[in-house]
Design a protein around this motif. Structure first.
Motif, PDB file in Angstrom:
ATOM      1  N   GLN A   1       0.828  -1.198   0.000  1.00 45.42           N
ATOM      2  CA  GLN A   1       0.000   0.000   0.000  1.00 45.42           C
ATOM      3  C   GLN A   1       0.871   1.259   0.000  1.00 45.42           C
ATOM      4  O   GLN A   1       2.068   1.198   0.248  1.00 45.42           O
ATOM      5  CB  GLN A   1      -0.913  -0.001   1.241  1.00 45.42           C
TER       6      GLN A   1
ATOM      7  N   GLN B   1      -5.708   6.137   9.089  1.00 51.49           N
ATOM      8  CA  GLN B   1      -5.611   5.006  10.024  1.00 51.49           C
ATOM      9  C   GLN B   1      -5.622   5.504  11.464  1.00 51.49           C
ATOM     10  O   GLN B   1      -6.182   4.869  12.332  1.00 51.49           O
ATOM     11  CB  GLN B   1      -4.339   4.198   9.772  1.00 51.49           C
TER      12      GLN B   1
ATOM     13  N   GLN C   1      -8.093   2.804  19.840  1.00 45.25           N
ATOM     14  CA  GLN C   1      -7.156   1.788  20.367  1.00 45.25           C
ATOM     15  C   GLN C   1      -7.579   1.304  21.761  1.00 45.25           C
ATOM     16  O   GLN C   1      -7.492   0.128  22.067  1.00 45.25           O
ATOM     17  CB  GLN C   1      -5.732   2.331  20.459  1.00 45.25           C
TER      18      GLN C   1
ATOM     19  N   GLY D   1      -3.008  -7.136  12.354  1.00 43.29           N
ATOM     20  CA  GLY D   1      -2.921  -5.731  11.912  1.00 43.29           C
ATOM     21  C   GLY D   1      -2.292  -4.920  13.033  1.00 43.29           C
ATOM     22  O   GLY D   1      -1.418  -5.410  13.745  1.00 43.29           O
TER      23      GLY D   1
ATOM     24  N   ASP E   1       1.018  -0.136  13.916  1.00 38.59           N
ATOM     25  CA  ASP E   1       1.441   1.107  14.575  1.00 38.59           C
ATOM     26  C   ASP E   1       1.844   0.887  16.029  1.00 38.59           C
ATOM     27  O   ASP E   1       2.605   1.656  16.592  1.00 38.59           O
ATOM     28  CB  ASP E   1       0.325   2.155  14.478  1.00 38.59           C
TER      29      ASP E   1
ATOM     30  N   CYS F   1       0.598  -9.939  14.348  1.00 34.90           N
ATOM     31  CA  CYS F   1       0.887 -10.241  12.947  1.00 34.90           C
ATOM     32  C   CYS F   1       0.392  -9.092  12.081  1.00 34.90           C
ATOM     33  O   CYS F   1      -0.807  -8.936  11.866  1.00 34.90           O
ATOM     34  CB  CYS F   1       0.240 -11.557  12.522  1.00 34.90           C
ATOM     35  N   GLU F   2       1.336  -8.300  11.616  1.00 34.00           N
ATOM     36  CA  GLU F   2       1.056  -7.141  10.747  1.00 34.00           C
ATOM     37  C   GLU F   2       1.634  -7.452   9.374  1.00 34.00           C
ATOM     38  O   GLU F   2       2.752  -7.936   9.270  1.00 34.00           O
ATOM     39  CB  GLU F   2       1.690  -5.881  11.359  1.00 34.00           C
ATOM     40  N   ILE F   3       0.883  -7.138   8.326  1.00 35.76           N
ATOM     41  CA  ILE F   3       1.332  -7.510   6.973  1.00 35.76           C
ATOM     42  C   ILE F   3       2.466  -6.609   6.464  1.00 35.76           C
ATOM     43  O   ILE F   3       3.303  -7.034   5.681  1.00 35.76           O
ATOM     44  CB  ILE F   3       0.130  -7.499   5.984  1.00 35.76           C
TER      45      ILE F   3
ATOM     46  N   ASP G   1       0.894 -12.058   6.532  1.00 36.45           N
ATOM     47  CA  ASP G   1      -0.547 -11.952   6.352  1.00 36.45           C
ATOM     48  C   ASP G   1      -1.264 -12.608   7.541  1.00 36.45           C
ATOM     49  O   ASP G   1      -0.999 -13.772   7.866  1.00 36.45           O
ATOM     50  CB  ASP G   1      -0.919 -12.646   5.036  1.00 36.45           C
ATOM     51  N   GLY G   2      -2.159 -11.875   8.149  1.00 37.07           N
ATOM     52  CA  GLY G   2      -2.894 -12.374   9.303  1.00 37.07           C
ATOM     53  C   GLY G   2      -3.717 -13.623   9.003  1.00 37.07           C
ATOM     54  O   GLY G   2      -3.912 -14.468   9.881  1.00 37.07           O
TER      55      GLY G   2
ATOM     56  N   ASP H   1      -7.243  -5.546  14.448  1.00 40.11           N
ATOM     57  CA  ASP H   1      -7.163  -4.105  14.188  1.00 40.11           C
ATOM     58  C   ASP H   1      -6.836  -3.952  12.717  1.00 40.11           C
ATOM     59  O   ASP H   1      -5.681  -3.763  12.346  1.00 40.11           O
ATOM     60  CB  ASP H   1      -6.071  -3.487  15.070  1.00 40.11           C
ATOM     61  N   SER H   2      -7.844  -4.077  11.876  1.00 38.91           N
ATOM     62  CA  SER H   2      -7.561  -4.161  10.448  1.00 38.91           C
ATOM     63  C   SER H   2      -8.057  -2.929   9.714  1.00 38.91           C
ATOM     64  O   SER H   2      -8.965  -2.233  10.162  1.00 38.91           O
ATOM     65  CB  SER H   2      -8.209  -5.418   9.872  1.00 38.91           C
ATOM     66  N   SER H   3      -7.449  -2.687   8.560  1.00 38.36           N
ATOM     67  CA  SER H   3      -7.915  -1.613   7.696  1.00 38.36           C
ATOM     68  C   SER H   3      -9.216  -2.048   7.012  1.00 38.36           C
ATOM     69  O   SER H   3      -9.729  -3.129   7.262  1.00 38.36           O
ATOM     70  CB  SER H   3      -6.826  -1.221   6.691  1.00 38.36           C
ATOM     71  N   ASP H   4      -9.751  -1.209   6.131  1.00 42.54           N
ATOM     72  CA  ASP H   4     -11.052  -1.484   5.510  1.00 42.54           C
ATOM     73  C   ASP H   4     -10.951  -2.641   4.504  1.00 42.54           C
ATOM     74  O   ASP H   4      -9.866  -2.933   4.005  1.00 42.54           O
ATOM     75  CB  ASP H   4     -11.552  -0.203   4.822  1.00 42.54           C
TER      76      ASP H   4
ATOM     77  N   PRO I   1      -5.305  -5.133   1.249  1.00 43.78           N
ATOM     78  CA  PRO I   1      -4.781  -6.326   1.948  1.00 43.78           C
ATOM     79  C   PRO I   1      -5.683  -6.884   3.051  1.00 43.78           C
ATOM     80  O   PRO I   1      -5.520  -8.017   3.464  1.00 43.78           O
ATOM     81  CB  PRO I   1      -3.449  -5.846   2.529  1.00 43.78           C
ATOM     82  N   ALA I   2      -6.636  -6.087   3.522  1.00 46.47           N
ATOM     83  CA  ALA I   2      -7.468  -6.531   4.652  1.00 46.47           C
ATOM     84  C   ALA I   2      -8.750  -7.242   4.219  1.00 46.47           C
ATOM     85  O   ALA I   2      -9.528  -7.680   5.071  1.00 46.47           O
ATOM     86  CB  ALA I   2      -7.805  -5.342   5.542  1.00 46.47           C
TER      87      ALA I   2
HETATM   88  N1  AAT Z   1      -4.430   1.091  14.681  1.00 42.78           N
HETATM   89  C1  AAT Z   1      -4.641   1.859  13.506  1.00 42.78           C
HETATM   90  C2  AAT Z   1      -5.806   1.467  12.789  1.00 42.78           C
HETATM   91  C3  AAT Z   1      -5.865   0.629  11.744  1.00 42.78           C
HETATM   92  S1  AAT Z   1      -4.453  -0.069  11.193  1.00 42.78           S
HETATM   93  C4  AAT Z   1      -4.803  -1.454  10.223  1.00 42.78           C
HETATM   94  C5  AAT Z   1      -3.520  -2.260   9.934  1.00 42.78           C
HETATM   95  O1  AAT Z   1      -3.905  -3.524   9.373  1.00 42.78           O
HETATM   96  C6  AAT Z   1      -2.543  -1.639   8.931  1.00 42.78           C
HETATM   97  O2  AAT Z   1      -1.292  -1.469   9.549  1.00 42.78           O
HETATM   98  C7  AAT Z   1      -2.462  -2.665   7.791  1.00 42.78           C
HETATM   99  O3  AAT Z   1      -1.196  -2.747   7.176  1.00 42.78           O
HETATM  100  C8  AAT Z   1      -2.844  -3.944   8.517  1.00 42.78           C
HETATM  101  N2  AAT Z   1      -3.336  -5.042   7.671  1.00 42.78           N
HETATM  102  C9  AAT Z   1      -4.136  -4.963   6.580  1.00 42.78           C
HETATM  103  N3  AAT Z   1      -4.372  -6.170   6.066  1.00 42.78           N
HETATM  104  C10 AAT Z   1      -3.703  -7.072   6.837  1.00 42.78           C
HETATM  105  C11 AAT Z   1      -3.555  -8.492   6.798  1.00 42.78           C
HETATM  106  N4  AAT Z   1      -4.139  -9.230   5.838  1.00 42.78           N
HETATM  107  N5  AAT Z   1      -2.807  -9.086   7.763  1.00 42.78           N
HETATM  108  C12 AAT Z   1      -2.204  -8.349   8.728  1.00 42.78           C
HETATM  109  N6  AAT Z   1      -2.313  -6.998   8.804  1.00 42.78           N
HETATM  110  C13 AAT Z   1      -3.045  -6.361   7.872  1.00 42.78           C
HETATM  111  C14 AAT Z   1      -7.236   0.382  11.157  1.00 42.78           C
HETATM  112  C15 AAT Z   1      -7.857   1.620  10.629  1.00 42.78           C
HETATM  113  C16 AAT Z   1      -9.313   1.495  10.261  1.00 42.78           C
HETATM  114  C17 AAT Z   1      -9.732   2.534   9.244  1.00 42.78           C
HETATM  115  C18 AAT Z   1     -11.199   2.747   9.193  1.00 42.78           C
HETATM  116  N7  AAT Z   1     -11.624   3.533   8.039  1.00 42.78           N
END
Ligand code: AAT
Length: 292
Positions: free
Chosen positions: A34, A55, A65, A86, A89, A108-110, A140-141, A159-162, A166-167
């Motif tokens: 990304q 994020q 958090q 995820g 941070d 486990c953060e990607i 990958d989680g 704690d994943s992105s949208d 990758p999420a």
């Molecule tokens: N704590 C801050 C908020 C987040 S961070 C989401 C994290 O998930 C990112 O660092 C991203 O790289 C990680 N991530 C994404 N896909 C995967 C995966 N498949 N395996 C492991 N980690 C992953 C979330 C913000 C939410 C936003 C709402 N609009």
């Protein structure tokens, strides 16, 4: 697009875009997964952006958090082993480490770039990595969870992105099944579960999957985060079959003073009252979530 402002434009929230005034761009990079950007905003401190989506900001990260962490961990007695998916941070790690019963914190953060950028620009968030109980895995989680022996964790925090990029798979049924397998009986999961204002369709799907997979309780909670789309974000909280978990009544309260120290600072948002209140839903959301 207004010059000098960041606008969060995405097909996931068509027709609206929250904007922040940019003082200075501090970092711009492209990882394998990304685009990564950090800027200094005028009113929310430093901001971390992945693929154009906010994020976290220094000013309101506590509301997310603290809630995604303490809603699950304060709902069970004596959590010992926790997995974070995820959250590169480090903010969720910082919150998990406030619990003295915890012995092992796996994450486990990607994307390693998120970890490095956080350590460079967000020391009050990346402080979570300084806890010796933390084990960082870059990967990958989804794959990580498949390899976890059955019944390993007391709690899993996603704690994943949208669900674009990758999420995506972190919102699908097979992933929830792996989470359930990784948890002990009566273990809990808390996943980032989008906004009741924008994503009732996504939430409906998550709830339907979770009701099939998690034989304990299945609940939706939410919090306010001014810089997330629509200003609110929710969490799916579920438990596996076993000792019953009543998420609405925390059995493992966390004492704000006891848990503040020089590095971490005190809790800013979470308390036991807001924990219980987070499960009260507006009628339109309650109707959909309870009917699933
Ligand atoms: N704590 C801050 C908020 C987040 S961070 C989401 C994290 O998930 C990112 O660092 C991203 O790289 C990680 N991530 C994404 N896909 C995967 C995966 N498949 N395996 C492991 N980690 C992953 C979330 C913000 C939410 C936003 C709402 N609009």
């Amino acid at each position: 697009v207004i010059p000098g402002w960041f606008s969060e434009i995405s097909p996931m929230w068509p027709g609206e875009a929250h904007s922040l005034k940019v003082e200075k761009i501090l970092f711009q990079g492209k990882s394998e997964y990304q685009s990564v950007m950090v800027f200094q905003s005028s009113t929310y401190g430093k901001v971390l952006i992945l693929d154009g989506v906010i994020q976290l900001t220094e000013r309101d990260e506590c509301a997310y958090q603290e809630m995604i962490t303490h809603l699950p961990l304060c709902s069970i007695p004596n959590p010992k082993k926790v997995l974070v998916i995820g959250g590169g941070d480090g903010g969720v790690l910082r919150e998990v480490s406030r619990h003295s019963s915890i012995e092992q914190i796996d994450i486990c953060e990607i994307d390693k770039m998120v970890v490095d950028v956080s350590k460079q620009f967000f020391p009050d968030i990346a402080v979570g990595y300084e806890d010796p109980r933390v084990n960082l895995h870059i990967g990958d989680g989804v794959a990580f969870l498949k390899a976890v022996p059955e019944g390993t964790y007391d709690a899993v925090i996603v704690d994943s992105s949208d669900p674009v990029g990758p999420a995506q798979e972190l919102f699908e049924k097979p992933f929830f099944q792996s989470v359930a397998n990784a948890l002990r009986p009566g273990g809990v999961v808390c996943t980032q579960a989008e906004s009741i204002w924008l994503h009732m369709d996504i939430i409906e799907g998550i709830v339907a999957n979770c009701r099939q997979i998690f034989k304990g309780s299945v609940n939706y909670a939410w919090t306010t985060v001014p810089t997330y789309p629509s200003g609110v974000i929710g969490f799916m909280l579920c438990s596996t079959e076993g000792p019953p978990v009543d998420f609405k009544h925390p059995v493992n309260p966390i004492d704000a003073n006891e848990n503040s120290n020089k590095c971490k600072g005190p809790l800013k948002f979470y308390n036991s009252e807001i924990h219980t209140a987070a499960f009260c839903l507006p009628s339109f959301a309650k109707k959909v979530i309870e009917s699933k």
